[in-house]
Each structure stands twice: as structure tokens, then as C-alpha cells.
Enzyme design. Structure first.
Site, PDB file in Angstrom:
ATOM      1  N   TRP A 273       0.841  -1.206   0.000  1.00 14.17           N
ATOM      2  CA  TRP A 273       0.000   0.000   0.000  1.00 14.17           C
ATOM      3  C   TRP A 273       0.872   1.250   0.000  1.00 14.17           C
ATOM      4  O   TRP A 273       0.567   2.250  -0.645  1.00 14.17           O
ATOM      5  CB  TRP A 273      -0.934   0.029   1.221  1.00 14.17           C
ATOM      6  CG  TRP A 273      -2.227  -0.640   0.921  1.00 14.17           C
ATOM      7  CD1 TRP A 273      -2.585  -1.913   1.232  1.00 14.17           C
ATOM      8  CD2 TRP A 273      -3.340  -0.072   0.222  1.00 14.17           C
ATOM      9  NE1 TRP A 273      -3.843  -2.170   0.761  1.00 14.17           N
ATOM     10  CE2 TRP A 273      -4.330  -1.069   0.150  1.00 14.17           C
ATOM     11  CE3 TRP A 273      -3.595   1.186  -0.351  1.00 14.17           C
ATOM     12  CZ2 TRP A 273      -5.566  -0.845  -0.476  1.00 14.17           C
ATOM     13  CZ3 TRP A 273      -4.825   1.398  -0.974  1.00 14.17           C
ATOM     14  CH2 TRP A 273      -5.780   0.386  -1.032  1.00 14.17           C
ATOM     15  N   TRP A 301     -17.755  21.556   0.307  1.00 15.00           N
ATOM     16  CA  TRP A 301     -17.451  21.154   1.671  1.00 15.00           C
ATOM     17  C   TRP A 301     -17.810  22.258   2.647  1.00 15.00           C
ATOM     18  O   TRP A 301     -17.910  23.436   2.291  1.00 15.00           O
ATOM     19  CB  TRP A 301     -15.960  20.826   1.814  1.00 15.00           C
ATOM     20  CG  TRP A 301     -15.488  19.691   0.965  1.00 15.00           C
ATOM     21  CD1 TRP A 301     -14.811  19.787  -0.213  1.00 15.00           C
ATOM     22  CD2 TRP A 301     -15.668  18.291   1.208  1.00 15.00           C
ATOM     23  NE1 TRP A 301     -14.535  18.533  -0.710  1.00 15.00           N
ATOM     24  CE2 TRP A 301     -15.052  17.596   0.141  1.00 15.00           C
ATOM     25  CE3 TRP A 301     -16.267  17.546   2.225  1.00 15.00           C
ATOM     26  CZ2 TRP A 301     -15.020  16.206   0.058  1.00 15.00           C
ATOM     27  CZ3 TRP A 301     -16.234  16.166   2.143  1.00 15.00           C
ATOM     28  CH2 TRP A 301     -15.627  15.509   1.079  1.00 15.00           C
ATOM     29  N   TRP A 354     -11.521  17.354   3.197  1.00 12.62           N
ATOM     30  CA  TRP A 354     -10.470  16.423   3.610  1.00 12.62           C
ATOM     31  C   TRP A 354      -9.106  17.071   3.670  1.00 12.62           C
ATOM     32  O   TRP A 354      -8.229  16.637   4.408  1.00 12.62           O
ATOM     33  CB  TRP A 354     -10.426  15.211   2.668  1.00 12.62           C
ATOM     34  CG  TRP A 354     -10.206  15.528   1.213  1.00 12.62           C
ATOM     35  CD1 TRP A 354     -11.166  15.761   0.269  1.00 12.62           C
ATOM     36  CD2 TRP A 354      -8.950  15.662   0.526  1.00 12.62           C
ATOM     37  NE1 TRP A 354     -10.592  16.022  -0.947  1.00 12.62           N
ATOM     38  CE2 TRP A 354      -9.228  15.967  -0.827  1.00 12.62           C
ATOM     39  CE3 TRP A 354      -7.616  15.542   0.916  1.00 12.62           C
ATOM     40  CZ2 TRP A 354      -8.235  16.172  -1.785  1.00 12.62           C
ATOM     41  CZ3 TRP A 354      -6.619  15.745  -0.046  1.00 12.62           C
ATOM     42  CH2 TRP A 354      -6.944  16.058  -1.377  1.00 12.62           C
TER      43      TRP A 354
END
Length: 470
Positions: A273, A301, A354
Site C-alpha cells: 500500500w 465542503w 479532507w
DNA sequence: CCTGGAGTTGTCCTA
DNA sequence: TTAGGACAACTCCAG
């Protein structure tokens, strides 16, 4: 000609690819310099505990190299300027370093390389940080992968001993008389993480410990934040006090040693990963500030600073989220399962961008790795490659019950909930007044009410995502 | 080019 | 209590 070895995220003199070449190429009588540059600019995102970890790792290098008769020069400054100065001081220089893969590092290295080559000097880069080169793993049509599973399959098909064999660094071949020393570096006294210690000795201790007791039960234990089920090697891998090849070799060895290697395979996958996100950042550099899936840049957002602050401080009224954030603030680290829960909470329950969360983690995490942090955040926000589908939203209460059933983790970091019975630890605001008094915590006073109601905000966020897809 | 299986880590309702 | 399927639908990728 002065030869320079530029240590960066490879703070070790064992199994270091560029160092092997440096030692091989340096002839007796040739002057050389061992260098680290403490770059002012990049420290913008460096939390104190992270710098402290770096200092510990550097100090150990200084001592180790001293014992062997070498000076380890640590210079403060911006690397392009440092090299300009070194160039004018020594004339031609030949610099060796290991390649870094973040877009801003590539840009910086290219600038340095361009400058040096006009002066008849050079910067040579080698592959060391990852098992594979960014262009090595591609689909059959030559394009980069954007889904993990096929990417990992390809990695496992292609991997050969060359990818993970140790680099042979015989540093003793360098003659101490040829070693140039320059500045004396002063360390600042910084706050240290209670959980981590920098330096290769500690990194190796952790690897050994994990090999002996952890690797064979990684899959079963890694998801429980109150259990020491992970390797705790992330920061060492980041600063290179332990090499990725050493980790991979340890996993291979363990695999041969035990019958059922499922547990080990899961850890190997985690190493892949790491490779995957380096690969993504390299091939899709726009992910630095935009969504991997571009349509999600249209999401509007929420930029509410007040609730963001509550999240940062661990005062959301969701015990598992608060425990995670407090662990991050206190220790400069957070268990991976809880990283997902807190990230999902910020992006889905609070619907905050985010990027805010990514930046906060970047400031606090000792093990910050740009690519993994960005990839993880985009995964949680459902904006990333191979992202969590947007309708799969973690329920913080269920996650808490499943992965911290007895609230051991919560109680460790959210001390005011220490005496709350197991049954109520995941949602203490369900206790009546009498129960609250009995366990010494009044909700709304000693511990906050939940800042949002999961069930209702979940519907809202689903609709927001839906309207983008259609 | 077409085809079809698969995709890190879930949740929630129903039977 | 637990097991199974719907959720929504797309894109990736290997054959």
C-alpha cells in the site's frame, strides 16, 4: 572534485543504495563530505515531536560515524542555497543521494541538478525508498494502475531478489583523512513523543520485536487500537532508519518459518500500500491539492472552523473519535483503524474538506508520509482512487463497539470517561443523570454532547454525493 | 473490441 | 442472535 553524500530520508549506513555507489566511487585520497541539510522550508509541516524524532535519528548517526572516524555534517538552510555555497567553496562537487518521490521533492532535486550541471558538478540519484521504481509497475498497456489489488498482484508477480536484497555498504572503505568537516549544528530542545524514539537502534529493536511477536498474528490483531498489534515502524520507514527491504526480507523469512502465512501476507500488503500511494502520487501529481476523482472537486465542503477545532482537540462528543485525536495530539501517532474513523468522521459527519484534515495530520504525525496521508484521506473522503464508495459511511458507534469493545482505548485517552460502564462507553450521552453522577462525568459539562447526530447527517452527506454523481 | 468479474478495511434491514 | 442480501452503480482490468 569533492564527493558529497547527501542523507535525506535514509538515515542509516546499512542497506543504503546510494551510499553503496558513493563508497564504490570514492577513491583513496578523494575528499568527501557526509551531509544532512535541515531545510527550513519543509519544516512548515513538521510538528515538534516529529523534529525530535529526526534529531534523535541524526544524533545516533553523528555518534556512530564519529566512532568510525567520520564527521557527519548537519547544515541548516535551504538545500538549493546550501549547494550553491558548497559549489563556490569547493569548486566541482559530485553529490549522491537517494531519490525522493514526492512532486515537490522532484522539483527541488531537478532545480539543484540543473544548477550543478551548469557548473560541471552533478547530483546522482538512486532508488532506495521503495521496492519498485514508479515506472516499473504498469498495466500491460503501459499505463499506471489506479486500483490497489491488481497493482499488488503485479508487484508480487514481478518481485525478485534484486528488489529486496541488501545493499552492501562497506563504509570503512572511506578513509577518515579525506573526510571534510564543516559546521557544528545545535539541536533545539523539543517535546518528545512518549511513544516513539528515533534512531536505527530503536528501529531495529522494533523490527526484531515485531518479527518475534506480532508478524505471525498481524492480520488478527492489527485492527484493535488497544492491542499492540502493528509494527510501529512507520516513522522509521519514513526517515529510513530501517529500510523497506529489511522489512520485506523479515516478512519473507517469517513466511517460510510458519505454516499459515495469511497473517504475514496482510502485512506485506501494507508495505505494498505504501508503494501504491507513492506510485499514485508520482503518476497523478494533481492529487496533492485536488480530488483524484475530479468530479468530486465540485463538492461544496463545509468550512466551519468551530467544529473543525472541536475535532482537532478531541471534543466532538464521540468517544472513539476524541480518543483518536487526543492520542494524535499527545503522542504524534494514531492507530490506523482510528485514523480511518476520525477521517471518516471529519469528512462525512462534519462534511469538512479532507484537505483540512490532511493538513492537521501532517502537522501532528511523526510518521507523516505525504503519499500515504494524502491517499488515506482521499480514501476516507471517497474522492480518491480506489476509494471507499461514498455510501459506505462508518458508523462511529459501531466501529467503536467492534474494535474497542471494552473501551480500553477510549478510557486511556479520554480520561473523564474512565469510570463509565462498558455498556455506555461508546455513547455516554445515553446515560441518565443518575448514572452520570455515579461514574463521575456530567455530559455537557465534563464531556461534550455529540456535536452532530450521526444518523441525520449521514442522510445529508449521501444526498450531496448523489447529486454529484448524477 | 468486447465481456464479465471484481473492487482494503461497511451498514442496515430482514428473516 | 445471526446470516444474507441490498445499498448504486461505475470503472478498472485481464482474458
Amino acid at each position: 572534485m569533492v564527493k558529497i553524500f547527501w542523507f535525506r530520508k535514509d538515515l542509516r549506513i546499512f542497506d543504503n543504495r546510494a551510499l553503496e555507489h558513493f563508497i564504490e566511487d570514492t577513491k583513496p585520497g578523494e575528499k568527501f563530505l557526509l551531509l544532512y541539510i535541515k531545510n527550513r522550508n519543509s519544516f512548515k509541516y513538521f510538528g515538534e515531536m516529529r523534529v525530535s524524532f529526526l534529531y534523535e535519528s541524526l544524533k545516533e548517526m553523528v555518534i556512530l560515524l564519529k566512532e568510525k572516524g567520520y564527521n557527519f555534517n548537519i547544515i541548516k538552510g535551504d538545500s538549493p542555497i546550501v549547494f550553491k555555497e558548497l559549489q563556490s567553496k569547493y569548486g566541482n562537487i559530485s553529490v549522491y543521494a537517494n531519490r525522493q518521490t514526492e512532486p515537490y521533492s522532484i522539483e527541488r532535486d531537478k532545480a539543484i541538478m540543473d544548477f550543478l550541471s551548469t557548473k560541471g558538478s552533478s547530483l546522482k540519484l538512486y532508488s532506495d525508498t521503495t521496492l519498485f521504481e514508479p515506472d516499473e509497475i504498469t498495466k500491460d498497456d503501459g499505463n499506471p494502475y489506479s486500483v490497489f489489488t491488481p497493482f499488488s498482484r503485479k508487484c508480487l508477480n514481478l518481485i525478485s531478489e534484486n528488489h529486496y536484497k541488501s545493499s552492501n555498504c562497506k563504509i570503512e572503505k572511506l578513509s577518515p583523512e579525506d573526510n571534510i568537516s564543516s559546521e557544528i549544528f545545535k539541536y533545539e530542545d523539543l517535546k518528545k513523543s512518549p511513544l516513539f524514539c528515533g534512531g536505527r537502534t530503536e528501529g531495529l529493536r522494533l523490527l526484531k520485536e515485531f518479527y518475534k511477536n506480532g508478524l505471525d498474528k498481524y492480520k488478527s490483531q492489527r485492527d484493535f487500537p488497544s492491542v499492540k498489534g502493528t509494527s510501529f515502524l512507520s516513522a522509521h520507514l519514513h526517515f529510513g532508519t530501517v529500510s523497506i527491504r529489511e522489512c520485506y526480507r523479515a516478512a519473507l523469512k517469517k513466511q517460510k518459518e510458519i505454516k499459515n502465512d495469511e497473517e504475514v501476507k496482510v502485512w506485506m500488503n501494507e508495505l505494498l500500500w505504501r508503494e501504491f500511494y507513492y506510485h499514485i502520487t508520482h503518476h497523478f501529481p494533481y492529487v496533492i491539492n485536488s480530488s483524484f476523482k475530479k468530479q468530486y472537486d465540485k463538492l461544496e465542503w463545509n468550512y466551519d472552523e468551530k467544529s473543525f477545532k472541536k475535532w482537532c482537540e478531541g471534543k466532538t462528543g464521540y468517544p472513539i473519535v476524541d480518543a483518536g485525536m487526543r492520542q494524535l495530539n499527545e503522542e504524534g501517532w494514531m492507530h490506523n483503524r482510528v485514523r480511518m474513523i476520525t477521517a471518516m468522521f471529519l469528512t462525512k459527519d462534519l462534511f469538512i474538506d479532507w484537505r483540512w484534515g490532511e493538513k492537521y495530520f501532517a502537522e501532528k504525525l511523526i510518521d507523516l508520509d505525504f503519499a500515504s496521508n494524502n491517499g488515506g484521506w482521499q480514501w476516507s473522503a471517497s474522492t480518491g482512487c480506489d476509494a471507499q464508495p461514498y455510501f459506505r459511511i462508518f458508523n462511529p458507534y459501531l466501529q467503536s463497539q467492534r474494535f474497542d469493545a471494552k473501551g480500553t482505548y477510549i478510557r486511556k485517552y479520554v480520561k473523564e470517561l474512565k469510570n463509565v460502564p462498558d455498556k455506555c462507553i461508546h455513547k455516554p450521552d445515553d446515560m441518565n443523570k443518575e448514572q452520570q453522577v455515579n461514574c463521575g462525568v456530567v455530559i455537557g459539562k465534563d464531556y461534550p454532547f455529540p456535536i452532530v447526530e450521526h444518523k441525520s447527517v449521514k442522510e445529508n452527506v449521501l444526498n450531496k454525493f448523489k447529486s454529484i454523481t448524477k
